[in-house]
Design an enzyme around this catalytic site. Structure first.
Site, PDB file in Angstrom:
ATOM      1  N   ASP A   1       0.850  -1.096  -0.146  1.00  0.00           N
ATOM      2  CA  ASP A   1      -0.066  -0.087  -0.067  1.00  0.00           C
ATOM      3  C   ASP A   1       1.047   1.213   0.129  1.00  0.00           C
ATOM      4  O   ASP A   1       0.540   2.437  -0.831  1.00  0.00           O
ATOM      5  CB  ASP A   1      -1.035   0.114   1.285  1.00  0.00           C
ATOM      6  CG  ASP A   1      -1.519  -1.387   1.373  1.00  0.00           C
ATOM      7  OD1 ASP A   1      -2.350  -1.764   0.277  1.00  0.00           O
ATOM      8  OD2 ASP A   1      -1.152  -2.149   2.242  1.00  0.00           O
TER       9      ASP A   1
ATOM     10  N   HIS B   1      -4.958  -3.181   6.010  1.00  0.00           N
ATOM     11  CA  HIS B   1      -4.705  -3.590   4.814  1.00  0.00           C
ATOM     12  C   HIS B   1      -5.954  -4.041   4.225  1.00  0.00           C
ATOM     13  O   HIS B   1      -6.298  -5.186   4.119  1.00  0.00           O
ATOM     14  CB  HIS B   1      -3.572  -4.736   4.481  1.00  0.00           C
ATOM     15  CG  HIS B   1      -3.301  -5.172   2.908  1.00  0.00           C
ATOM     16  ND1 HIS B   1      -2.777  -4.405   2.104  1.00  0.00           N
ATOM     17  CD2 HIS B   1      -3.672  -6.597   2.498  1.00  0.00           C
ATOM     18  CE1 HIS B   1      -2.814  -4.834   0.915  1.00  0.00           C
ATOM     19  NE2 HIS B   1      -3.292  -6.137   1.084  1.00  0.00           N
TER      20      HIS B   1
HETATM   21  P1  NAD Z   1      -1.844 -18.623  -4.488  1.00  0.00           P
HETATM   22  O1  NAD Z   1      -3.188 -19.399  -4.195  1.00  0.00           O
HETATM   23  O2  NAD Z   1      -1.275 -18.353  -5.737  1.00  0.00           O
HETATM   24  O3  NAD Z   1      -0.803 -19.452  -3.465  1.00  0.00           O
HETATM   25  C1  NAD Z   1      -0.978 -19.735  -2.305  1.00  0.00           C
HETATM   26  C2  NAD Z   1      -0.242 -20.962  -1.836  1.00  0.00           C
HETATM   27  O4  NAD Z   1      -0.200 -21.201  -0.490  1.00  0.00           O
HETATM   28  C3  NAD Z   1      -0.434 -22.188  -2.506  1.00  0.00           C
HETATM   29  O5  NAD Z   1       0.679 -22.920  -3.174  1.00  0.00           O
HETATM   30  C4  NAD Z   1      -1.346 -23.144  -1.514  1.00  0.00           C
HETATM   31  O6  NAD Z   1      -1.081 -24.349  -1.529  1.00  0.00           O
HETATM   32  C5  NAD Z   1      -0.627 -22.640  -0.226  1.00  0.00           C
HETATM   33  N1  NAD Z   1      -1.245 -22.921   1.037  1.00  0.00           N
HETATM   34  C6  NAD Z   1      -2.452 -22.816   1.420  1.00  0.00           C
HETATM   35  N2  NAD Z   1      -2.596 -23.106   2.524  1.00  0.00           N
HETATM   36  C7  NAD Z   1      -1.502 -23.470   3.188  1.00  0.00           C
HETATM   37  C8  NAD Z   1      -1.286 -23.766   4.524  1.00  0.00           C
HETATM   38  N3  NAD Z   1      -1.958 -24.011   5.470  1.00  0.00           N
HETATM   39  N4  NAD Z   1       0.358 -23.786   4.479  1.00  0.00           N
HETATM   40  C9  NAD Z   1       1.192 -23.762   3.677  1.00  0.00           C
HETATM   41  N5  NAD Z   1       0.803 -23.156   2.334  1.00  0.00           N
HETATM   42  C10 NAD Z   1      -0.486 -23.062   2.198  1.00  0.00           C
HETATM   43  O7  NAD Z   1      -1.905 -17.343  -3.729  1.00  0.00           O
HETATM   44  P2  NAD Z   1      -0.998 -16.036  -3.688  1.00  0.00           P
HETATM   45  O8  NAD Z   1      -1.453 -15.154  -4.902  1.00  0.00           O
HETATM   46  O9  NAD Z   1       0.456 -16.363  -3.820  1.00  0.00           O
HETATM   47  O10 NAD Z   1      -1.441 -15.069  -2.368  1.00  0.00           O
HETATM   48  C11 NAD Z   1      -1.270 -15.834  -1.111  1.00  0.00           C
HETATM   49  C12 NAD Z   1      -1.919 -14.803  -0.075  1.00  0.00           C
HETATM   50  O11 NAD Z   1      -1.204 -13.441  -0.273  1.00  0.00           O
HETATM   51  C13 NAD Z   1      -3.284 -14.584  -0.109  1.00  0.00           C
HETATM   52  O12 NAD Z   1      -4.055 -14.646   0.943  1.00  0.00           O
HETATM   53  C14 NAD Z   1      -3.440 -12.882  -1.171  1.00  0.00           C
HETATM   54  O13 NAD Z   1      -4.623 -12.511  -0.643  1.00  0.00           O
HETATM   55  C15 NAD Z   1      -2.170 -12.700  -0.307  1.00  0.00           C
HETATM   56  N6  NAD Z   1      -1.863 -11.186  -0.838  1.00  0.00           N
HETATM   57  C16 NAD Z   1      -1.331 -10.458   0.140  1.00  0.00           C
HETATM   58  C17 NAD Z   1      -1.026  -8.914  -0.075  1.00  0.00           C
HETATM   59  C18 NAD Z   1      -0.663  -8.034   1.021  1.00  0.00           C
HETATM   60  O14 NAD Z   1      -0.523  -6.711   0.657  1.00  0.00           O
HETATM   61  N7  NAD Z   1      -0.704  -8.214   2.147  1.00  0.00           N
HETATM   62  C19 NAD Z   1      -0.796  -8.835  -1.365  1.00  0.00           C
HETATM   63  C20 NAD Z   1      -0.953  -9.906  -2.149  1.00  0.00           C
HETATM   64  C21 NAD Z   1      -1.542 -10.966  -1.731  1.00  0.00           C
HETATM   65  C1  LMR Z   2      -3.487  -6.594  -2.905  1.00  0.00           C
HETATM   66  O1  LMR Z   2      -3.602  -5.697  -2.121  1.00  0.00           O
HETATM   67  O2  LMR Z   2      -3.074  -6.765  -3.842  1.00  0.00           O
HETATM   68  C2  LMR Z   2      -3.658  -8.045  -1.962  1.00  0.00           C
HETATM   69  O3  LMR Z   2      -3.869  -7.901  -0.903  1.00  0.00           O
HETATM   70  C3  LMR Z   2      -4.516  -9.020  -2.837  1.00  0.00           C
HETATM   71  C4  LMR Z   2      -6.048  -8.445  -2.733  1.00  0.00           C
HETATM   72  O4  LMR Z   2      -6.725  -9.369  -2.430  1.00  0.00           O
HETATM   73  O5  LMR Z   2      -6.374  -7.355  -2.944  1.00  0.00           O
END
Ligand code: NAD
Ligand code: LMR
Length: 330
Positions: A163, A191
């Site tokens: 952010d 967030h």
């Molecule tokens: P994705 O679905 O591509 O990958 C998630 C991975 O986590 C998968 O490989 C899955 O098997 C694994 N997983 C699920 N449960 C698990 C567990 N208990 N232990 C270990 N691994 C586990 O998702 P992504 O795009 O990589 O996103 C992951 C997370 O990050 C999501 O919750 C998304 O919303 C979040 N995210 C946060 C931000 C932020 O700014 N805070 C930004 C982008 C994404």
């Molecule tokens: C983001 O801000 O891009 C991540 O938290 C993914 C989402 O769900 O928006």
């Protein structure tokens, strides 16, 4: 003499953020070009084959700093002696969802992992939660780990750096000043779309960026909603949530925490110590400076009425999320 390797645990290693993150950690972008790392990769049993593929590619890069790696589906193994833990693995949201809609499904992950971290990670472990809703997931992991009394609660962070970076880009475009010149930005709170990207103290080469822009309507009606809803806009455009920019923000967060921010403010979601009237323990985006592997919340900022209203709004959402997971932590 070369440094001892640092153990970095990464969860969700087979996911899309994992794929953008691991190669950059192994190349030294997170902890320094002289710091060897051991990667401890956690994912679900059904994702182990894919993790194996990612490890083959890591091998194929012949990174001089990659001193070892393991893959596991057992959190107790993944977090063993970890110095840094990036908690990415969780379900992402899809179109039309808010991040807090993921709470029921993802929260349990962070009780299990908080317990494993609390028992097995290095006592100084720096933990960054990326999996959404990341503030409350970090709170769950912190509260669960606290039961074992080994780790510092202040080292459980939620990621608001994406952010912060998004807000920097918007401000640079509007003011015509380069991103590298912008200082003193903070994104307060959660967030989520309630986050408050506060440009009031931002300067560029000593000039107030708020004065340069001189358009409060733009702040209220364009800047705040654009930054707050950027994640949803990316999901809408890509059909998948942000990945490379999220991995980049995680690298920025840990790099600044470990190597220092040189006096500059960085937004970190950290457990409140009561600063700015935010109740203790709530994981809230604050302006921080970092030095020698420690962070401090910037103190003494004047909070005007508009800012206080926004800060309270995002706090109230976090209090609601905290109440929603009370039973899980009982
Ligand atoms: P994705 O679905 O591509 O990958 C998630 C991975 O986590 C998968 O490989 C899955 O098997 C694994 N997983 C699920 N449960 C698990 C567990 N208990 N232990 C270990 N691994 C586990 O998702 P992504 O795009 O990589 O996103 C992951 C997370 O990050 C999501 O919750 C998304 O919303 C979040 N995210 C946060 C931000 C932020 O700014 N805070 C930004 C982008 C994404
Ligand atoms: C983001 O801000 O891009 C991540 O938290 C993914 C989402 O769900 O928006």
């Amino acid at each position: 003499m070369s440094k001892a390797p640092v153990r970095v645990a990464v969860t969700g290693a087979a996911g899309q953020i994992g794929y953008s993150l691991l190669f950059r950690i192994a190349s030294g972008e997170m902890l320094g070009k002289d710091q060897p790392v051991i990667l401890q990769l956690l994912d679900l049993p059904q994702a182990q084959k894919a993790v194996g593929g990612v490890m083959m590619e890591l091998d194929d890069c012949a990174f001089p700093l990659l001193a070892g790696m393991i893959a596991t589906d057992d959190p107790n193994v993944a977090f063993k002696d970890a110095d840094v833990a990036l908690l990415v693995g969780a379900r992402p949201r899809g179109p039309g969802m808010e991040r807090k809609d993921l709470l029921t499904e993802n929260a349990k992950i962070f009780t299990v992992q908080g317990a494993a971290i609390g028992q097995h990670a290095s006592p100084d472990c720096k933990i960054l939660v990326v999996g959404n809703p990341c503030n409350t997931n970090a709170y769950i992991a912190m509260k669960t780990a606290e039961k074992y009394g080994r780790l510092k609660s202040r080292n459980f962070h939620g990621m608001l750096r994406l952010d912060h970076n998004r807000a920097l880009s918007q401000l640079a475009a509007k003011s015509g000043r380069p991103v590298s010149s912008l200082k003193n930005l903070v994104v307060w709170g959660n967030h989520s779309p309630t986050m408050y990207a506060d440009y009031r103290k931002v300067t560029s080469n000593g000039d107030s960026v708020k004065d340069l822009i001189n358009d409060e309507t733009w702040n209220r009606d364009t800047f705040l909603p654009t930054v707050g809803k950027r994640g949803a806009a990316i999901i809408e455009a890509r059909g998948l949530s942000s990945a490379a920019s999220a991995a980049n923000a995680a690298i920025d967060h840990i790099r600044d925490w470990v190597l220092g921010s040189n006096g500059e403010w960085v937004t970190m979601g950290v457990p409140s110590d009561g600063s700015y009237g935010i109740p203790e323990g709530i994981i809230y985006g604050f302006p921080c400076t970092t030095e020698n592997g420690e962070y401090k919340i910037v103190q003494g900022l004047e909070i005007d009425e508009f800012s206080r209203e926004r800060m309270t709004h995002t706090l109230n959402e976090l209090l609601e999320e905290r109440d929603g997971v009370k039973d899980l932590l009982a």
